[in-house]
Write an enzyme that holds these catalytic residues in place. Structure first.
Site, PDB file in Angstrom:
ATOM      1  N   GLY A 149       0.805  -1.210   0.000  1.00 48.29           N
ATOM      2  CA  GLY A 149       0.000   0.000   0.000  1.00 48.29           C
ATOM      3  C   GLY A 149       0.836   1.258   0.000  1.00 48.29           C
ATOM      4  N   CYS A 150       1.017   1.843   1.173  1.00 48.58           N
ATOM      5  CA  CYS A 150       1.685   3.140   1.252  1.00 48.58           C
ATOM      6  C   CYS A 150       3.165   3.064   0.898  1.00 48.58           C
ATOM      7  CB  CYS A 150       1.483   3.737   2.639  1.00 48.58           C
ATOM      8  SG  CYS A 150      -0.258   4.160   2.983  1.00 48.58           S
TER       9      CYS A 150
END
Length: 210
Positions: A149-150
């Site tokens: 994700g991030c």
């Protein structure tokens, strides 16, 4: 997986990136909420935090610029966005929420940048890119959560801004191992160098990608 690797090689993916000084370190969202399996954590995130302690200590010893990111929404959720609509519990990560605080073992020190964000990438709509440029960074080592994700979003944007991402594979973690492994493979093929901590420290010392 062997067949897929052969396809990537035949098509020219996975080329080595030369590791060039000066170096910087970005630690993505290693906050209490992502360290806690009952909130946003799980998988191998805790072990990644433990490894990142050594990486951060090395970066500080070498005088590298260090940046940390946090997800921080406003107290009244006025800045809620598509990320918050997809994962509504993220909007609970406000400035003073304990879950949004950087884990104590990686607590920033004076001179280290703290990036507050409401989207996956630590670069989007923040001062991170000009700050790294001001410090002359060419190769950006990346640790943090979550890999799929991030971390991935920040690595793609780092590459897009012209930095050379070096993802430290045992210093990034995800709540599930399958997406962690898949995204390490994909980032290594398209966007970044990927290597474990020991090899990463050796590469930054030698200045070349092994």
């Amino acid at each position: 997986m062997h067949k897929e690797i052969t396809t990537y090689e035949r098509q020219g993916f996975g080329q080595a990136l030369e590791i060039k000084a000066p170096f910087g370190l970005l630690i993505v969202d290693f906050v209490n909420g992502f360290a806690d399996p009952q909130v946003f954590g799980g998988g191998n995130i805790q072990s990644a935090i433990k490894q990142t302690k050594d990486l951060l200590a090395h970066a500080r010893q070498q005088g590298w610029p260090v940046a940390h990111s946090r997800i921080v929404f406003s107290d009244d959720a006025a800045d809620n966005n598509i990320f918050g609509l997809k994962v509504p519990s993220l909007v609970s990560l406000t400035e003073d929420a304990p879950a949004s605080a950087i884990v104590p073992e990686l607590k920033p020190t004076a001179g280290e940048l703290i990036v507050r964000k409401t989207v996956p990438s630590a670069f989007f709509g923040t001062s991170l890119a000009p700050w790294l440029t001001q410090h002359g960074v060419q190769t950006l080592l990346v640790a943090g959560a979550v890999t799929s994700g991030c971390v991935r979003a920040s690595v793609v944007d780092a590459m897009s801004w012209g930095f050379r991402p070096l993802v430290v594979s045992d210093c990034v973690g995800d709540r599930a191992i399958a997406p962690h492994d898949a995204n390490l493979f994909d980032m290594a093929q398209k966007y970044a160098s990927v290597m474990p901590l020991k090899a990463a420290l050796q590469a930054t010392t030698a200045g070349l990608c092994s």
